[in-house]
Write a protein that holds these residues in place. Structure first.
Motif, PDB file in Angstrom:
ATOM      1  N   ILE A 278       0.833  -1.212   0.000  1.00 30.49           N
ATOM      2  CA  ILE A 278       0.000   0.000   0.000  1.00 30.49           C
ATOM      3  C   ILE A 278       0.863   1.255   0.000  1.00 30.49           C
ATOM      4  O   ILE A 278       0.611   2.199  -0.761  1.00 30.49           O
TER       5      ILE A 278
ATOM      6  N   LEU B  39       2.654   1.681  -3.428  1.00 30.86           N
ATOM      7  CA  LEU B  39       1.694   2.103  -4.455  1.00 30.86           C
ATOM      8  C   LEU B  39       1.265   3.554  -4.249  1.00 30.86           C
ATOM      9  O   LEU B  39       1.205   4.328  -5.211  1.00 30.86           O
TER      10      LEU B  39
ATOM     11  N   CYS C  73       2.943  -8.165  -7.132  1.00 26.91           N
ATOM     12  CA  CYS C  73       1.668  -7.544  -6.727  1.00 26.91           C
ATOM     13  C   CYS C  73       1.640  -6.059  -7.091  1.00 26.91           C
ATOM     14  O   CYS C  73       0.604  -5.547  -7.536  1.00 26.91           O
ATOM     15  N   TYR C  74       2.747  -5.381  -6.893  1.00 29.43           N
ATOM     16  CA  TYR C  74       2.870  -3.970  -7.266  1.00 29.43           C
ATOM     17  C   TYR C  74       2.588  -3.808  -8.763  1.00 29.43           C
ATOM     18  O   TYR C  74       1.775  -2.970  -9.172  1.00 29.43           O
TER      19      TYR C  74
ATOM     20  N   VAL D 238      -1.136  -4.478  -9.640  1.00 25.93           N
ATOM     21  CA  VAL D 238      -2.039  -3.371  -9.314  1.00 25.93           C
ATOM     22  C   VAL D 238      -1.886  -2.225 -10.318  1.00 25.93           C
ATOM     23  O   VAL D 238      -2.865  -1.581 -10.682  1.00 25.93           O
ATOM     24  N   LEU D 239      -0.683  -1.989 -10.802  1.00 25.45           N
ATOM     25  CA  LEU D 239      -0.472  -0.881 -11.733  1.00 25.45           C
ATOM     26  C   LEU D 239      -0.779  -1.253 -13.190  1.00 25.45           C
ATOM     27  O   LEU D 239      -1.315  -0.433 -13.934  1.00 25.45           O
TER      28      LEU D 239
ATOM     29  N   GLY E 138      -2.504  -4.188 -14.160  1.00 25.55           N
ATOM     30  CA  GLY E 138      -3.788  -4.878 -14.264  1.00 25.55           C
ATOM     31  C   GLY E 138      -4.919  -4.023 -14.801  1.00 25.55           C
ATOM     32  O   GLY E 138      -5.628  -4.437 -15.736  1.00 25.55           O
TER      33      GLY E 138
END
Length: 185
Positions: free
Chosen positions: A34, A37, A165-166, A169-170, A172
């Motif tokens: 979190i 991001l 995961c980073y 999220v960016l 995706g």
């Protein structure tokens, strides 16, 4: 958590976290995700605002080229699997060889800077891009600190997972918009 990362950044030391509790590690992982991001998004907004305000042409980004040339599945695999694996092995993997070295701090900074500035290749290299490079790679520099922190504390696998995961999220949402045939602009 941010305070702990900033203290680590001031004086990076290779000290693994002895707490092996999975719940604890997942909590730290989510907090780092979190934070990384949020910082990257804020920097991205600043870059976008500067680009509009000063009318700077940053040229075509590598993601635009990928979207033109490759399938969404391939781009997703590249961004979410291949890049985290290769980049973490290359930029964070070697930290273990310096864990007892008096040069660890320097090595940590050098690998973090190399990781960040490696991403300038996402842009067409021009004089403007080179001058603005510290700002343009600031998101990667900041996430590089978080990736280095989790790598030292929890191990390389955690850094790979955080990186994946980073990127998910960016990248995706961009891929999802393409799948739904919604224009990005």
């Amino acid at each position: 958590m941010l305070k702990e990362v900033l203290q680590f950044l001031k004086h990076p030391v290779y000290e693994p976290d002895e707490n092996r509790d999975l719940g604890y590690r997942i909590t730290v992982f989510v907090r780092l995700l979190i934070l990384s991001l949020a910082i990257s998004i804020v920097i991205g907004i600043v870059i976008g605002g500067l680009e509009s305000l000063v009318n700077i042409d940053l040229g075509q980004h590598a993601m635009d080229l990928l979207l033109e040339q490759y399938s969404l599945t391939f781009i997703g695999f590249l961004a979410i699997v291949v890049a985290p694996l290769l980049e973490e092995f290359f930029f964070r993997g070697p930290l273990v060889f310096f864990k007892k070295s008096s040069f660890f701090k320097l090595i940590f900074y050098l690998f973090t800077l190399a990781f960040g500035f490696y991403h300038i290749t996402n842009f067409e290299i021009t004089t403007t891009i080179l001058v603005l490079s510290p700002l343009l790679v600031a998101p990667q520099l900041s996430v590089g600190v978080f990736l280095g922190f989790i790598r030292v504390r929890f191990g390389l696998i955690w850094a790979i997972l955080l990186h994946a995961c980073y990127n998910l999220v960016l990248v995706g949402p961009i891929l999802l918009l393409r799948v739904l045939d919604i224009p990005l602009e």
